[in-house]
Design an enzyme around this catalytic site. Structure first.
Site, PDB file in Angstrom:
ATOM      1  N   SER A   1       0.711  -1.223  -0.033  1.00 42.20           N
ATOM      2  CA  SER A   1       0.059  -0.018   0.184  1.00 42.20           C
ATOM      3  C   SER A   1       0.911   1.190   0.017  1.00 42.20           C
ATOM      4  O   SER A   1       1.640   1.424  -0.775  1.00 42.20           O
ATOM      5  CB  SER A   1      -0.915   0.067   1.165  1.00 42.20           C
TER       6      SER A   1
ATOM      7  N   ASP B   1      -9.808  -4.312  -5.716  1.00 36.58           N
ATOM      8  CA  ASP B   1      -8.937  -3.426  -4.893  1.00 36.58           C
ATOM      9  C   ASP B   1      -9.261  -2.197  -5.571  1.00 36.58           C
ATOM     10  O   ASP B   1      -8.956  -1.955  -6.876  1.00 36.58           O
ATOM     11  CB  ASP B   1      -7.497  -3.841  -4.680  1.00 36.58           C
TER      12      ASP B   1
ATOM     13  N   HIS C   1      -8.046  -5.124  -1.126  1.00 34.51           N
ATOM     14  CA  HIS C   1      -6.963  -4.531  -0.731  1.00 34.51           C
ATOM     15  C   HIS C   1      -6.311  -4.966   0.878  1.00 34.51           C
ATOM     16  O   HIS C   1      -7.114  -5.244   1.715  1.00 34.51           O
ATOM     17  CB  HIS C   1      -7.261  -2.929  -0.547  1.00 34.51           C
TER      18      HIS C   1
END
Length: 302
Positions: A149, A249, A279
């Site tokens: 991320s 995601d 995610h």
């Protein structure tokens, strides 16, 4: 495997519906809750063999979480944790770092960079840059860099800074970039905007909150500078990269777009997409995560 992923997604979505959205809670409260119980993620386990190394950075001390492999190390991996530049910490994933260390033979060096909104841009990037210089000074052999991320975004920015600020060839400094569902365009890509208000780990509102914490007050044009949105950078002469993302995601397009630009800039790439994975999926005990982690270990081994 797909049936398990769908079942997991449904259970996760139901869990999230019973919790206040992250962007409505003070960051310090969420940090405390994740340290105590994990929140929607598995509760943290702090390994006694993991240790802290504290280096001198340009703005003061930068803590590094060090996890060594069994046997002789063959290099190092600079890990940058996720959390929207706002949450997370270097010691919240000791077991996964240990598993990666043992599987790759690399010393895991996870940087505990300063968090927004208390420390907005460029604090996190500066700390990661300092950590990268320390890794280069202290480890020979095979070196990797990467993260999940926001950590993936910071890892790419770090590679670019080595080239632009220090005249260090990124491809020679680090042999592999492991980039897992990163946000590479902080103005937003189509998959993020089309995701809308659905909250499955992330929502569009939550992502804008994270970005506003990190780069408060910047216009979209300012957010597109390469030190913030590396999708817009000169991506030549960068290491071979593995790009990983789930197809459920909202940051999917970030991965697709930057992989294409990385490849057309003349670098080696591998694109790994996981059907309907959300995610953050690699943090959970599901088959898609186990296979993805094994793929990342193989990539880092070289």
């Amino acid at each position: 495997m797909l049936d398990e992923t769908r079942t997991f997604n449904a259970a996760l979505e139901q869990m999230i519906q019973g919790l206040p959205p992250v962007h409505t809670v003070p960051a310090e409260q969420t940090r405390r809750e994740r340290r105590e119980s994990g929140g929607i993620f598995p509760p943290p386990v702090y390994l006694p063999e993991a240790r802290w190394e504290r280096i001198e950075g340009r703005a003061g001390e930068v803590p590094l979480r060090i996890v060594e492999p069994e046997g002789e190390a063959r290099g190092a991996y600079l890990h940058v944790h996720g959390g929207g530049w706002t949450l997370g910490a270097a010691d919240l994933q000791d077991p996964s770092l240990k598993a990666a260390a043992d599987a790759t033979g690399l010393v895991m060096v996870s940087v505990d960079y300063r968090l927004a909104p208390e420390h907005p841009y460029p604090a996190a990037s500066d700390d990661c840059e300092d950590a990268a210089r320390w890794v280069l000074d202290n480890f020979d052999g095979r070196r990797g860099i990467g993260g999940e991320s926001a950590g993936a975004q910071l890892a790419v920015v770090t590679l670019l800074r080595l080239r632009e600020r220090h005249g260090i060839a990124p491809r020679e400094a680090f042999h592999a970039a492991n980039l897992v569902f990163g946000p590479f365009d902080l103005t937003g890509t189509p998959s993020r905007f089309l995701w809308g208000a659905r909250e499955l780990v992330l929502s569009d509102t939550m992502m804008e909150w994270f970005v506003a914490n990190y780069v408060p007050g910047l216009t979209d044009a300012e957010r597109r500078t390469s030190d913030i949105s590396p999708l817009y950078a000169d991506l030549r002469d960068l290491p071979a990269a593995l790009f990983t993302c789930g197809t459920s995601d909202p940051l999917l397009d970030d991965t697709l777009f930057v992989e294409a630009r990385w490849r057309t800039a003349g670098n080696e790439t591998a694109l790994s997409l996981w059907t309907e994975a959300v995610h953050g999926f690699v943090a959970f005990d599901i088959e898609a995560a186990r296979r993805s982690r094994a793929e990342q270990y193989a990539f880092l081994r070289g």
